[in-house]
Write an enzyme that holds these catalytic residues in place. Structure first.
Site, PDB file in Angstrom:
ATOM      1  N   LYS A  13      -8.424   3.146   3.426  1.00 14.35           N
ATOM      2  CA  LYS A  13      -7.678   2.614   2.281  1.00 14.35           C
ATOM      3  C   LYS A  13      -7.608   1.085   2.305  1.00 14.35           C
ATOM      4  O   LYS A  13      -7.856   0.451   1.290  1.00 14.35           O
ATOM      5  CB  LYS A  13      -6.235   3.158   2.260  1.00 14.35           C
ATOM      6  N   ARG A  88       4.202   7.815  -0.715  1.00 17.75           N
ATOM      7  CA  ARG A  88       3.783   8.823   0.261  1.00 17.75           C
ATOM      8  C   ARG A  88       4.682  10.053   0.269  1.00 17.75           C
ATOM      9  O   ARG A  88       4.432  10.974   1.055  1.00 17.75           O
ATOM     10  CB  ARG A  88       3.814   8.237   1.663  1.00 17.75           C
ATOM     11  N   ARG A 127     -10.790   2.511  16.012  1.00 18.41           N
ATOM     12  CA  ARG A 127      -9.917   1.391  15.644  1.00 18.41           C
ATOM     13  C   ARG A 127      -8.945   1.077  16.785  1.00 18.41           C
ATOM     14  O   ARG A 127      -8.594  -0.078  17.009  1.00 18.41           O
ATOM     15  CB  ARG A 127      -9.147   1.727  14.365  1.00 18.41           C
ATOM     16  N   ARG A 133      -3.921  -1.073  17.676  1.00 17.08           N
ATOM     17  CA  ARG A 133      -2.695  -0.783  16.922  1.00 17.08           C
ATOM     18  C   ARG A 133      -1.829   0.206  17.693  1.00 17.08           C
ATOM     19  O   ARG A 133      -2.322   1.197  18.220  1.00 17.08           O
ATOM     20  CB  ARG A 133      -3.073  -0.190  15.558  1.00 17.08           C
ATOM     21  N   ARG A 144       0.535  11.620  12.718  1.00 11.86           N
ATOM     22  CA  ARG A 144       0.363  10.990  11.403  1.00 11.86           C
ATOM     23  C   ARG A 144      -0.433  11.887  10.459  1.00 11.86           C
ATOM     24  O   ARG A 144      -0.157  11.944   9.265  1.00 11.86           O
ATOM     25  CB  ARG A 144      -0.311   9.629  11.566  1.00 11.86           C
TER      26      ARG A 144
HETATM   27  P1  ADP Z   1      -2.242   4.702   8.025  1.00 10.91           P
HETATM   28  O1  ADP Z   1      -2.656   4.852   6.602  1.00 10.91           O
HETATM   29  O2  ADP Z   1      -3.385   4.467   8.935  1.00 10.91           O
HETATM   30  O3  ADP Z   1      -1.340   5.801   8.495  1.00 10.91           O
HETATM   31  P2  ADP Z   1      -0.552   2.408   7.350  1.00 10.91           P
HETATM   32  O4  ADP Z   1      -0.913   1.097   7.886  1.00 10.91           O
HETATM   33  O5  ADP Z   1      -0.709   2.619   5.892  1.00 10.91           O
HETATM   34  O6  ADP Z   1      -1.378   3.425   8.201  1.00 10.91           O
HETATM   35  O7  ADP Z   1       0.981   2.764   7.733  1.00 10.91           O
HETATM   36  C1  ADP Z   1       1.431   2.683   9.057  1.00 10.91           C
HETATM   37  C2  ADP Z   1       2.832   3.269   9.171  1.00 10.91           C
HETATM   38  O8  ADP Z   1       3.752   2.544   8.314  1.00 10.91           O
HETATM   39  C3  ADP Z   1       2.984   4.730   8.735  1.00 10.91           C
HETATM   40  O9  ADP Z   1       2.608   5.634   9.739  1.00 10.91           O
HETATM   41  C4  ADP Z   1       4.498   4.766   8.417  1.00 10.91           C
HETATM   42  O10 ADP Z   1       5.296   4.838   9.584  1.00 10.91           O
HETATM   43  C5  ADP Z   1       4.744   3.423   7.786  1.00 10.91           C
HETATM   44  N1  ADP Z   1       4.581   3.502   6.308  1.00 10.91           N
HETATM   45  C6  ADP Z   1       3.608   2.923   5.549  1.00 10.91           C
HETATM   46  N2  ADP Z   1       3.768   3.215   4.252  1.00 10.91           N
HETATM   47  C7  ADP Z   1       4.853   4.025   4.168  1.00 10.91           C
HETATM   48  C8  ADP Z   1       5.527   4.693   3.110  1.00 10.91           C
HETATM   49  N3  ADP Z   1       5.108   4.583   1.833  1.00 10.91           N
HETATM   50  N4  ADP Z   1       6.625   5.425   3.399  1.00 10.91           N
HETATM   51  C9  ADP Z   1       7.066   5.534   4.641  1.00 10.91           C
HETATM   52  N5  ADP Z   1       6.486   4.961   5.700  1.00 10.91           N
HETATM   53  C10 ADP Z   1       5.382   4.212   5.485  1.00 10.91           C
END
Ligand code: ADP
Length: 191
Positions: A13, A88, A127, A133, A144
């Site tokens: 993404k 989400r 990654r 990370r 996740r």
């Molecule tokens: P990925 O898509 O690889 O899981 P992101 O960088 O988009 O990673 O998000 C990392 C973390 O940030 C998520 O696992 C969550 O804990 C938090 N997060 C991101 N966006 C949201 C959201 N819309 N609602 C709740 N938590 C979020």
């Protein structure tokens, strides 16, 4: 242009968000990136978010919603925005609907990237080696994926029912995926 980009962790993404947003001259707003920046800076928001992120859980809706509301209120987001990683949850869908309708606009498309489960884990483990990370360990990656399946995957049907879902195959090279997204959104690439 108001877009959201969805897909499981590891779907690519972030990489694609920048390319789409650049094309439209709108900001790519990544909730994950904003949370990570806050963690790095040690802000109260970062301290709160870190507890959830490190465990692979979602940050509570109230925290995430107000953060996104503030961000899309900024000047650069007035012509439009691309949200990467939001909404989400179904509660976040309702919040976003409210934020957008308040300004008299509408959501134009929900792009979802589809990638095989096995490929996702491989990408995230890779990654982990390059970016380090905190949430890219095997246990947290698995968590996740579970949270995505239970909380976020159902949103695909919500946007399909609204007729704005754009499903794109996220397998293969980055440029191939970008080309597919552009084709699906009827974007003519610049030469
Ligand atoms: P990925 O898509 O690889 O899981 P992101 O960088 O988009 O990673 O998000 C990392 C973390 O940030 C998520 O696992 C969550 O804990 C938090 N997060 C991101 N966006 C949201 C959201 N819309 N609602 C709740 N938590 C979020």
């Amino acid at each position: 242009m108001r877009l959201i980009l969805m897909g499981p962790p590891g779907a690519g993404k972030g990489t694609q968000a920048t390319k789409i947003a650049d094309h439209f001259g709108i900001p790519a707003i990544s909730t994950g990136d904003i949370f990570r920046a806050n963690v790095t800076q040690g802000t109260p928001l970062g301290v709160e978010a870190k507890k959830y992120m490190d465990a692979g859980e979602y940050v509570p809706d109230e925290v995430t919603n107000s953060m996104v509301r503030n961000r899309i209120d900024e000047d650069d987001a007035q012509p439009g925005f691309l949200l990467d990683g939001y909404p989400r949850t179904t509660a976040q869908v309702a919040e976003l609907d409210g934020m957008i309708s308040f300004t008299g606009h509408k959501l134009d498309a929900a792009v979802v990237l589809t990638v095989d489960a096995e490929e996702l884990v491989q990408r995230l483990l890779k990654r982990a080696q390059t970016d380090g990370r905190a949430d890219d360990t095997e246990d947290v990656i698995r968590r996740r994926q579970e949270v995505y399946a239970s909380e976020t995957a159902p949103l695909i049907e919500v946007y399909r029912a609204r007729g704005i879902l754009v499903e794109v195959d996220g397998m293969g090279e980055v440029d191939e995926v970008t080309a597919r997204i552009f084709a699906a959104l009827d974007i003519v690439p610049e030469s």
